[in-house]
Design an enzyme around this catalytic site. Structure first.
Site, PDB file in Angstrom:
ATOM      1  N   CYS A   1     -17.942   1.987   9.790  1.00 27.83           N
ATOM      2  CA  CYS A   1     -18.415   0.654  10.606  1.00 27.83           C
ATOM      3  C   CYS A   1     -17.474   0.068  11.791  1.00 27.83           C
ATOM      4  CB  CYS A   1     -18.617  -0.555   9.506  1.00 27.83           C
ATOM      5  SG  CYS A   1     -19.144  -2.116  10.384  1.00 27.83           S
TER       6      CYS A   1
ATOM      7  N   CYS B   1     -16.780  -3.356  11.878  1.00 24.94           N
ATOM      8  CA  CYS B   1     -16.000  -3.806  10.605  1.00 24.94           C
ATOM      9  C   CYS B   1     -14.430  -3.759  10.956  1.00 24.94           C
ATOM     10  CB  CYS B   1     -16.131  -3.060   9.421  1.00 24.94           C
ATOM     11  SG  CYS B   1     -17.761  -3.369   8.765  1.00 24.94           S
TER      12      CYS B   1
END
Length: 105
Positions: free
Chosen positions: A28, A31
């Site tokens: 991600c 993230c």
């Protein structure tokens, strides 16, 4: 940040502590953007225990908790969900801190 080891641990922590779960995944990009700021956030909000939950490793838990976007956060106290910051949007340090500040008011 500690990493969640089991679904049982999730339940135990949610029932016993003021805890904030951060749902994330290695792939991600959003993230990865917030990863460097999380130690500062954890230090600022040291009354709470922060636990990282790998979405891919705990997909059933994510489905159960309606986590369909990452990074996302859920705060628990005494087994009750106190709030969530769940979306597919990139989150800023200010937004994360505001979410945490308003959890237990």
């Amino acid at each position: 940040m500690e990493k969640l080891q089991s679904a049982e641990q999730f339940t135990n922590l949610a029932n016993a502590e003021d805890v904030i779960f951060m749902f994330t995944a290695g792939w991600c990009p959003d993230c990865r953007v917030i990863e460097p700021i999380m130690p500062e956030i954890e230090k600022k909000f040291s009354d709470y225990r922060f636990i990282s939950v790998d979405r891919d490793e705990f997909i059933d838990l994510c489905i159960e908790k309606d986590i369909y976007g990452i990074p996302s956060f859920i705060g628990f106290r005494d087994g009750e969900e106190q709030g969530r910051f769940v979306s597919r949007d990139r989150k800023t340090q200010g937004e994360i801190e505001s979410f945490i500040s308003n959890l237990w008011k």
